[in-house]
Design a protein around this motif. Structure first.
Motif, PDB file in Angstrom:
ATOM      1  N   ILE A 100       0.838  -1.204   0.000  1.00 31.69           N
ATOM      2  CA  ILE A 100       0.000   0.000   0.000  1.00 31.69           C
ATOM      3  C   ILE A 100       0.872   1.253   0.000  1.00 31.69           C
ATOM      4  O   ILE A 100       0.569   2.234  -0.694  1.00 31.69           O
ATOM      5  CB  ILE A 100      -0.956  -0.007   1.213  1.00 31.69           C
ATOM      6  N   SER A 101       1.971   1.216   0.739  1.00 33.19           N
ATOM      7  CA  SER A 101       2.886   2.357   0.779  1.00 33.19           C
ATOM      8  C   SER A 101       3.519   2.590  -0.586  1.00 33.19           C
ATOM      9  O   SER A 101       3.650   3.734  -1.042  1.00 33.19           O
ATOM     10  CB  SER A 101       3.974   2.127   1.834  1.00 33.19           C
ATOM     11  N   GLU A 102       3.914   1.505  -1.259  1.00 27.10           N
ATOM     12  CA  GLU A 102       4.518   1.636  -2.583  1.00 27.10           C
ATOM     13  C   GLU A 102       3.525   2.181  -3.604  1.00 27.10           C
ATOM     14  O   GLU A 102       3.917   2.824  -4.582  1.00 27.10           O
ATOM     15  CB  GLU A 102       5.058   0.282  -3.041  1.00 27.10           C
ATOM     16  N   LEU A 103       2.247   1.933  -3.375  1.00 25.65           N
ATOM     17  CA  LEU A 103       1.207   2.488  -4.243  1.00 25.65           C
ATOM     18  C   LEU A 103       0.971   3.977  -3.956  1.00 25.65           C
ATOM     19  O   LEU A 103       0.254   4.644  -4.696  1.00 25.65           O
ATOM     20  CB  LEU A 103      -0.110   1.731  -4.047  1.00 25.65           C
ATOM     21  N   GLY A 104       1.574   4.463  -2.876  1.00 31.23           N
ATOM     22  CA  GLY A 104       1.389   5.861  -2.479  1.00 31.23           C
ATOM     23  C   GLY A 104       0.060   6.111  -1.807  1.00 31.23           C
ATOM     24  O   GLY A 104      -0.434   7.252  -1.792  1.00 31.23           O
ATOM     25  N   LEU A 105      -0.523   5.067  -1.188  1.00 33.37           N
ATOM     26  CA  LEU A 105      -1.868   5.181  -0.633  1.00 33.37           C
ATOM     27  C   LEU A 105      -1.921   5.082   0.889  1.00 33.37           C
ATOM     28  O   LEU A 105      -2.995   5.243   1.469  1.00 33.37           O
ATOM     29  CB  LEU A 105      -2.775   4.101  -1.240  1.00 33.37           C
ATOM     30  N   TRP A 106      -0.784   4.803   1.530  1.00 39.08           N
ATOM     31  CA  TRP A 106      -0.829   4.715   2.994  1.00 39.08           C
ATOM     32  C   TRP A 106      -1.065   6.104   3.582  1.00 39.08           C
ATOM     33  O   TRP A 106      -0.538   7.101   3.090  1.00 39.08           O
ATOM     34  CB  TRP A 106       0.464   4.129   3.555  1.00 39.08           C
ATOM     35  N   TYR A 107      -1.856   6.163   4.638  1.00 36.30           N
ATOM     36  CA  TYR A 107      -2.143   7.440   5.288  1.00 36.30           C
ATOM     37  C   TYR A 107      -2.180   7.244   6.801  1.00 36.30           C
ATOM     38  O   TYR A 107      -2.393   6.130   7.297  1.00 36.30           O
ATOM     39  CB  TYR A 107      -3.486   8.011   4.811  1.00 36.30           C
ATOM     40  N   ASP A 108      -1.933   8.320   7.522  1.00 32.89           N
ATOM     41  CA  ASP A 108      -2.036   8.307   8.976  1.00 32.89           C
ATOM     42  C   ASP A 108      -3.441   8.731   9.382  1.00 32.89           C
ATOM     43  O   ASP A 108      -4.140   9.425   8.635  1.00 32.89           O
ATOM     44  CB  ASP A 108      -1.005   9.255   9.594  1.00 32.89           C
ATOM     45  N   GLU A 109      -3.849   8.332  10.576  1.00 30.40           N
ATOM     46  CA  GLU A 109      -5.168   8.713  11.071  1.00 30.40           C
ATOM     47  C   GLU A 109      -5.277  10.236  11.105  1.00 30.40           C
ATOM     48  O   GLU A 109      -4.423  10.925  11.680  1.00 30.40           O
ATOM     49  CB  GLU A 109      -5.388   8.157  12.473  1.00 30.40           C
ATOM     50  N   PRO A 110      -6.314  10.814  10.489  1.00 29.47           N
ATOM     51  CA  PRO A 110      -6.455  12.281  10.493  1.00 29.47           C
ATOM     52  C   PRO A 110      -6.852  12.801  11.868  1.00 29.47           C
ATOM     53  O   PRO A 110      -7.496  12.100  12.650  1.00 29.47           O
ATOM     54  CB  PRO A 110      -7.570  12.517   9.468  1.00 29.47           C
ATOM     55  N   THR A 111      -6.443  14.011  12.140  1.00 29.65           N
ATOM     56  CA  THR A 111      -6.784  14.638  13.427  1.00 29.65           C
ATOM     57  C   THR A 111      -8.046  15.489  13.333  1.00 29.65           C
ATOM     58  O   THR A 111      -8.653  15.802  14.350  1.00 29.65           O
ATOM     59  CB  THR A 111      -5.619  15.525  13.911  1.00 29.65           C
ATOM     60  N   HIS A 112      -8.437  15.852  12.115  1.00 25.83           N
ATOM     61  CA  HIS A 112      -9.624  16.678  11.929  1.00 25.83           C
ATOM     62  C   HIS A 112     -10.698  15.865  11.218  1.00 25.83           C
ATOM     63  O   HIS A 112     -10.421  15.160  10.235  1.00 25.83           O
ATOM     64  CB  HIS A 112      -9.300  17.932  11.119  1.00 25.83           C
ATOM     65  N   SER A 113     -11.929  15.986  11.678  1.00 24.29           N
ATOM     66  CA  SER A 113     -13.023  15.166  11.158  1.00 24.29           C
ATOM     67  C   SER A 113     -13.258  15.381   9.668  1.00 24.29           C
ATOM     68  O   SER A 113     -13.599  14.440   8.939  1.00 24.29           O
ATOM     69  CB  SER A 113     -14.317  15.459  11.930  1.00 24.29           C
ATOM     70  N   GLU A 114     -13.053  16.625   9.185  1.00 29.92           N
ATOM     71  CA  GLU A 114     -13.308  16.886   7.766  1.00 29.92           C
ATOM     72  C   GLU A 114     -12.332  16.136   6.860  1.00 29.92           C
ATOM     73  O   GLU A 114     -12.628  15.865   5.689  1.00 29.92           O
ATOM     74  CB  GLU A 114     -13.250  18.385   7.470  1.00 29.92           C
ATOM     75  N   ASP A 115     -11.158  15.773   7.402  1.00 28.39           N
ATOM     76  CA  ASP A 115     -10.176  15.051   6.603  1.00 28.39           C
ATOM     77  C   ASP A 115     -10.634  13.629   6.283  1.00 28.39           C
ATOM     78  O   ASP A 115     -10.160  13.026   5.312  1.00 28.39           O
ATOM     79  CB  ASP A 115      -8.830  15.002   7.332  1.00 28.39           C
ATOM     80  N   TRP A 116     -11.554  13.092   7.089  1.00 33.17           N
ATOM     81  CA  TRP A 116     -12.058  11.757   6.800  1.00 33.17           C
ATOM     82  C   TRP A 116     -12.789  11.733   5.461  1.00 33.17           C
ATOM     83  O   TRP A 116     -12.761  10.741   4.746  1.00 33.17           O
ATOM     84  CB  TRP A 116     -12.997  11.299   7.916  1.00 33.17           C
ATOM     85  N   ILE A 117     -13.453  12.838   5.132  1.00 29.85           N
ATOM     86  CA  ILE A 117     -14.210  12.906   3.884  1.00 29.85           C
ATOM     87  C   ILE A 117     -13.314  13.318   2.726  1.00 29.85           C
ATOM     88  O   ILE A 117     -13.334  12.707   1.654  1.00 29.85           O
ATOM     89  CB  ILE A 117     -15.393  13.892   4.023  1.00 29.85           C
ATOM     90  N   THR A 118     -12.492  14.336   2.936  1.00 27.38           N
ATOM     91  CA  THR A 118     -11.705  14.898   1.834  1.00 27.38           C
ATOM     92  C   THR A 118     -10.468  14.080   1.496  1.00 27.38           C
ATOM     93  O   THR A 118     -10.034  14.054   0.341  1.00 27.38           O
ATOM     94  CB  THR A 118     -11.272  16.334   2.171  1.00 27.38           C
ATOM     95  N   THR A 119      -9.906  13.405   2.481  1.00 25.83           N
ATOM     96  CA  THR A 119      -8.647  12.679   2.263  1.00 25.83           C
ATOM     97  C   THR A 119      -8.807  11.171   2.413  1.00 25.83           C
ATOM     98  O   THR A 119      -8.491  10.404   1.496  1.00 25.83           O
ATOM     99  CB  THR A 119      -7.562  13.173   3.245  1.00 25.83           C
ATOM    100  N   VAL A 120      -9.311  10.730   3.550  1.00 30.01           N
ATOM    101  CA  VAL A 120      -9.380   9.301   3.836  1.00 30.01           C
ATOM    102  C   VAL A 120     -10.348   8.584   2.907  1.00 30.01           C
ATOM    103  O   VAL A 120     -10.035   7.510   2.370  1.00 30.01           O
ATOM    104  CB  VAL A 120      -9.770   9.056   5.306  1.00 30.01           C
ATOM    105  N   GLY A 121     -11.521   9.165   2.681  1.00 32.61           N
ATOM    106  CA  GLY A 121     -12.523   8.515   1.839  1.00 32.61           C
ATOM    107  C   GLY A 121     -11.997   8.149   0.457  1.00 32.61           C
ATOM    108  O   GLY A 121     -12.012   6.975   0.069  1.00 32.61           O
ATOM    109  N   PRO A 122     -11.500   9.111  -0.315  1.00 33.06           N
ATOM    110  CA  PRO A 122     -10.978   8.791  -1.653  1.00 33.06           C
ATOM    111  C   PRO A 122      -9.780   7.844  -1.625  1.00 33.06           C
ATOM    112  O   PRO A 122      -9.651   6.974  -2.492  1.00 33.06           O
ATOM    113  CB  PRO A 122     -10.583  10.168  -2.200  1.00 33.06           C
TER     114      PRO A 122
END
Length: 222
Positions: A100-122
């Motif tokens: 997943i990291s090599e695909l460039g898709l790994w992410y850390d848990e967001p600290t702001h709720s809006e990031d779940w929609i704008t970043t984590v979802g896609p």
């Protein structure tokens, strides 16, 4: 070892563990895709199967024979292997993380709720799509190499599914199998017979629950 290699190694080992006597009664292989701990970064593949005996014993509880035969809720729900599980397959979990990291898709848990929609979802949707593609390729490899027919003694379809069935499940299953094998599952009555494939002793939510998807109801092939 690549993640695809790891998938193939554990899947082949799992199929090889089935006895000849049991294999005679198997008519379908289950590729159950789920996210461990509901974390999109931790997709797992549980490989199992269903038998003609289990099908016959489930007919009375189902709405019809097609539902008893193809709905996961009525299957054995056994676990030959759970690939990527943090506890049962730590090597696979580590290899998946690297993939997943090599695909460039790994992410850390967001600290702001809006990031779940704008970043984590896609991003989660892309992880899901790539994992589904990997599982489809795995099924094709197992067919092409003869691993399934060798273990089962006959050609057997692989059903790629979740706890709920929707159009994408049928399309992935079509992509994973030769045409002659998937027709029984992907026929025109799929929507009528494939109710939510949830059984109370297996699912973490009640029957008929809605499984969250970052793409909502517009899920694609992968």
């Amino acid at each position: 070892m690549t993640f695809q290699d790891h998938l193939r190694t554990l899947a082949t080992r799992a199929l090889s563990s089935i006895s000849a006597g049991e294999a005679e009664d198997i008519y379908v292989i289950s590729f159950f895709v789920d996210n461990e701990r509901d974390d999109p970064r931790q997709p797992t593949l549980t490989i199992g199967y269903n038998t003609e005996a289990q099908f016959r014993s489930s007919i009375a509880a189902a709405s019809d024979e097609a539902e008893a035969r193809w709905n996961y809720a009525f299957w054995l729900q056994n676990e030959l292997t759970v690939i990527g599980d943090l506890t049962r397959d730590p090597d696979g979990a580590a290899t998946r993380h690297q993939w997943i990291s090599e695909l460039g898709l790994w992410y850390d848990e967001p600290t702001h709720s809006e990031d779940w929609i704008t970043t984590v979802g896609p991003t989660a949707a892309l992880i899901e799509a790539n994992f589904n593609q990997a599982c489809v390729q795995l099924a094709r490899d197992l067919h092409d190499s003869g691993a399934i027919e060798s273990a089962m003694g006959k050609p057997v379809p692989v059903i790629l599914h979740e706890l709920e069935y929707y159009e994408g499940i049928a399309r992935r299953t079509e992509a994973a199998n030769p045409v002659a094998l998937h027709n029984g599952f992907t026929g025109p009555d799929l929507g009528e017979r494939a109710r939510p494939a949830v059984r109370q002793d297996r699912a973490s939510c009640s029957y008929g629950c809605s499984i969250w998807s970052p793409r909502g109801s517009s899920r694609g092939l992968f």
